[in-house]
Design a protein around this motif. Structure first.
Motif, PDB file in Angstrom:
ATOM      1  N   ALA A  32       4.965   7.661   7.096  1.00 32.50           N
ATOM      2  CA  ALA A  32       5.340   6.669   6.198  1.00 32.50           C
ATOM      3  C   ALA A  32       6.459   5.782   6.740  1.00 32.50           C
ATOM      4  O   ALA A  32       6.696   4.513   6.689  1.00 32.50           O
ATOM      5  CB  ALA A  32       6.022   7.195   4.985  1.00 32.50           C
ATOM      6  N   ALA A  33       7.311   6.617   7.521  1.00 32.63           N
ATOM      7  CA  ALA A  33       8.517   6.044   8.187  1.00 32.63           C
ATOM      8  C   ALA A  33       8.077   5.111   9.556  1.00 32.63           C
ATOM      9  O   ALA A  33       8.832   3.994   9.645  1.00 32.63           O
ATOM     10  CB  ALA A  33       9.350   7.180   8.766  1.00 32.63           C
ATOM     11  N   ASN A  34       7.371   5.389  10.213  1.00 32.79           N
ATOM     12  CA  ASN A  34       7.076   4.785  11.565  1.00 32.79           C
ATOM     13  C   ASN A  34       5.453   5.076  11.891  1.00 32.79           C
ATOM     14  O   ASN A  34       5.048   6.400  12.187  1.00 32.79           O
ATOM     15  CB  ASN A  34       7.738   5.274  12.735  1.00 32.79           C
ATOM     16  N   LYS A  35       4.486   4.205  11.994  1.00 37.09           N
ATOM     17  CA  LYS A  35       3.240   4.314  12.070  1.00 37.09           C
ATOM     18  C   LYS A  35       2.799   5.108  13.521  1.00 37.09           C
ATOM     19  O   LYS A  35       1.937   5.877  13.690  1.00 37.09           O
ATOM     20  CB  LYS A  35       2.271   3.105  12.105  1.00 37.09           C
TER      21      LYS A  35
ATOM     22  N   LEU B 125       0.951  -1.227  -0.003  1.00 32.01           N
ATOM     23  CA  LEU B 125       0.123   0.046   0.002  1.00 32.01           C
ATOM     24  C   LEU B 125       1.022   1.252   0.171  1.00 32.01           C
ATOM     25  O   LEU B 125       0.760   2.184  -0.835  1.00 32.01           O
ATOM     26  CB  LEU B 125      -0.846   0.023   1.223  1.00 32.01           C
ATOM     27  N   ARG B 126       2.077   1.311   0.792  1.00 32.81           N
ATOM     28  CA  ARG B 126       2.801   2.511   0.799  1.00 32.81           C
ATOM     29  C   ARG B 126       3.467   2.598  -0.389  1.00 32.81           C
ATOM     30  O   ARG B 126       3.584   3.935  -0.942  1.00 32.81           O
ATOM     31  CB  ARG B 126       3.961   2.184   1.887  1.00 32.81           C
TER      32      ARG B 126
ATOM     33  N   ILE C  80       1.447   6.900  -6.550  1.00 34.19           N
ATOM     34  CA  ILE C  80       0.326   7.829  -6.795  1.00 34.19           C
ATOM     35  C   ILE C  80       0.636   9.235  -6.642  1.00 34.19           C
ATOM     36  O   ILE C  80       0.491  10.267  -7.495  1.00 34.19           O
ATOM     37  CB  ILE C  80      -0.815   7.486  -6.104  1.00 34.19           C
ATOM     38  N   VAL C  81       1.417   9.556  -5.585  1.00 35.62           N
ATOM     39  CA  VAL C  81       1.743  10.886  -5.184  1.00 35.62           C
ATOM     40  C   VAL C  81       2.814  11.371  -6.009  1.00 35.62           C
ATOM     41  O   VAL C  81       2.852  12.403  -6.464  1.00 35.62           O
ATOM     42  CB  VAL C  81       2.249  11.016  -3.667  1.00 35.62           C
TER      43      VAL C  81
END
Length: 120
Positions: A84-87, A3-4, A10-11
């Protein structure tokens, strides 16, 4: 993880689209419904054109199009990067707190009123 990757693609695609094409000169970019119907500028009016100017490093022109978006842009980038790096880090928890969300909504509504009164 997939997903990421999809969201990153997309971005990057949207950023390249907004870099390559000026939304003020192409009809296939969406128009603001509140501006079209009510003739009032919402807090996001001018965001697409401001993003195009920001991607070309025209900060002054971007600020003229939507100062609010330009002011929030660094915070949005920091939030997305932290997410993105850490939830579960402190930055994302603070931004997602009830107080921050209420403050964001309040400032957004105030900006909407202010920009329509002073025609910004």
């Amino acid at each position: 993880m997939k997903l990421r990757f999809v969201l990153t693609v997309i971005v990057l695609f949207l950023c390249s689209l907004y870099f390559a094409f000026d939304p003020s000169q192409h009809i296939y970019f969406p128009k603001c419904p509140s501006n079209a119907i009510l003739h009032y500028r919402c807090p996001l009016c001018g965001t697409q054109r401001a993003l195009h100017q920001l991607l070309h490093l025209n900060i002054t022109e971007a600020m003229a199009l939507n100062f609010y978006f330009v002011a929030l842009f660094p915070f949005a980038v920091a939030y997305i990067t932290a997410k993105a790096a850490n939830k579960g880090n402190a930055i994302t928890r603070k931004i997602e707190s009830k107080t921050t969300v209420i403050a964001f909504i309040t400032v957004s509504m105030a900006w909407c009123v202010f920009r329509n009164i002073y025609n910004l």
